[in-house]
Design an enzyme around this catalytic site. Structure first.
Site, mmCIF file in Angstrom:
data_model
loop_
_atom_site.group_PDB
_atom_site.id
_atom_site.type_symbol
_atom_site.label_atom_id
_atom_site.label_comp_id
_atom_site.label_asym_id
_atom_site.label_seq_id
_atom_site.Cartn_x
_atom_site.Cartn_y
_atom_site.Cartn_z
ATOM 1 C CB CYS A 76 -0.998 -0.031 1.161
ATOM 2 S SG CYS A 76 -2.320 1.177 0.971
ATOM 3 C CG HIS A 174 -4.120 -3.383 2.601
ATOM 4 N ND1 HIS A 174 -3.153 -2.955 3.488
ATOM 5 C CD2 HIS A 174 -4.657 -2.266 2.083
ATOM 6 C CE1 HIS A 174 -3.118 -1.641 3.512
ATOM 7 N NE2 HIS A 174 -4.020 -1.182 2.664
ATOM 8 C CD GLU A 176 -2.057 -6.048 5.006
ATOM 9 O OE1 GLU A 176 -1.689 -6.438 3.873
ATOM 10 O OE2 GLU A 176 -2.146 -4.851 5.310
#
Lengths: 192, 251
Positions: A76, A174, A176
């Site tokens: 990001c 993202h 994650e």
């Protein structure tokens, strides 16, 4: 050991949590020795570009990062900082990727928030992924397409969803927070 | 293409979910983690945890819960309810919340929106708004819908956008709990009057209501609680249906 660079950017722990779910230990650090000796390095980040760049400079990590040889992943804002420059706070960035970061025009909702699909997948991060996959984005600034673009995303127009050059990898989305698809992408990075 | 988001909302009291006790297939429906994981498996695009704990002393349990959620959940989640200061928001974000939502406290102190957005970025600043139609005017309510304010809904959303909100969570009190569909008129008007994403809440009862919400509107997401908690509309079934109606959805 995986080093997650600590430069006061927001929500760093979510990357650490994701690594832990995959069975990898990590340390959040800005210590150069620790970063140098890590197998992998991650530059996460949620925040404002010019502020984040000034922290990287203050901790003397800007030139240092560019010299790292192990697999390195920017996420990001981390990815945007690896580009030439950013319109957010009008700042020169690390210049690892030959792309400039610009503000989305207000033709659609900004920020670009939500799940969007990846296309034109290339390179190690997307090993064993063929069909178009949705991943989670949240950003107002985008990196232009360039030679190092390793995945496209389309919002208003196509932009760089991922970049790769030598040992440097980066994603605008993202991983994650991108459920199973994100985990696969992180795993692909972790086994490099 | 950017997908429309389906967002289940979990009400939390003293660290436990207070709805969803009839949810099929989980052992402890009072455990927010277990319910959240179930939703993730089913394909929820995000989660919202709304803390309705009455006492301040027990709010510490929320921080511990948010840490556990962040450890176990691999999609984004928002935490709201009783956030009335930058410190309060900071603790939740540090514990792992991707976004925080503020409602009454933003009406009392609009600067709070700007403070949180400046410190952590607009992307984590959700402003929740409860709206109700009063004599031809959609007015903003506070204190969980108990107190009317002098704010007109369209004017308030434009103000919170200006202050740095990254998203609006709009609940129509006229529709909430009715299962008669979302308030399309005001939600569309709100979405068209600002350039940040709008999440619609209140009134979902049928799969068709989500088609109505997403077809030919700029609304980004639909939020619901009871239809998901009680298994009335399983998320996979809803998403398959939306896809068949040509709504862009993540499967």
């Amino acid at each position: 050991m995986i080093a997650i660079i600590d430069y006061n950017a927001g929500n760093i722990s979510s990357v650490q949590n994701a690594l832990k779910r995959l069975g990898y230990e990590s340390i959040i650090t800005r210590d150069k020795e620790q970063i140098l000796s890590a197998d992998k390095v991650i530059l996460p980040g949620v925040g404002e570009a010019s502020t984040a760049m000034s922290y990287l400079k203050e901790y003397e990590l800007d030139a240092f990062i560019k010299e790292l040889k192990q697999p390195f992943l920017g996420i990001c804002l981390g990815m945007q900082l690896m580009c030439n420059s950013s319109e957010e706070g009008t700042v020169d960035c690390l210049g690892i990727f030959n792309s400039d970061v610009k503000l989305f025009p207000p033709k659609e909702k900004v920020p670009h928030i939500g799940w969007n699909s990846l296309s034109e997948l290339k390179g190690d991060l997307f090993n064993s992924m063929n069909a178009p996959k949705d991943v989670y984005f949240v950003h107002s600034f985008y990196a232009e397409l360039c030679e190092e673009t390793s995945a496209n995303c389309d919002y208003i127009f196509p932009f760089s969803a991922a970049l790769q050059k030598d040992n440097f990898y980066a994603t605008q989305f993202h991983p994650e927070k991108s459920a199973g698809v994100g985990e696969q992408i992180l795993k692909n990075f972790l086994v490099l | 293409m950017l997908k429309k988001r389906i967002i289940p909302c979990l009400d939390i009291m003293d660290g436990r979910t207070v709805k969803g006790i009839n949810f099929v297939g989980i052992r402890d429906a009072g455990d927010p983690i277990e319910l959240a994981k179930k939703y993730v498996e089913q394909g929820a695009d995000e989660l919202v945890f709304l803390d309705i704990t009455a006492t301040i002393e027990k709010r510490a349990t929320l921080i511990e819960l948010v840490k556990r959620i962040a450890q176990e959940i691999n999609i984004p989640f928002t935490v709201g309810g009783g956030i009335n200061s930058l410190e309060n928001a900071a603790r939740l974000i540090k514990a792992g919340a991707d976004k925080v939502s503020v409602n009454s406290s933003a009406i009392n102190n609009p600067q709070l929106i700007k403070d949180i957005a400046d410190k952590f970025g607009s992307q984590c600043m959700v402003v929740a708004i409860d709206t109700k139609l009063i004599e031809d005017e959609w007015m903003v309510f506070m204190h969980g819908g108990r107190t009317i304010t002098p704010l007109k809904t369209i004017e308030w959303v434009q103000e919170v956008e200006r202050l740095g909100a990254g998203e609006i969570l709009l609940t129509s009190m006229n529709n909430d709990g009715t299962k008669s569909g979302f308030a399309l008129n005001i939600t569309s008007k709100v979405s068209d009057s600002i350039n940040i994403p709008v999440i619609a809440s209140g009134g979902a009862g049928l799969k068709k209501h989500f088609v109505d919400l997403f077809k030919n509107t700029t609304i980004s997401a639909g939020l619901a609680a009871s239809i998901f908690h009680y298994g009335e509309i399983p998320i996979p079934e809803l998403k398959q249906y939306l896809l068949e109606q040509n709504i862009p959805i993540r499967l």
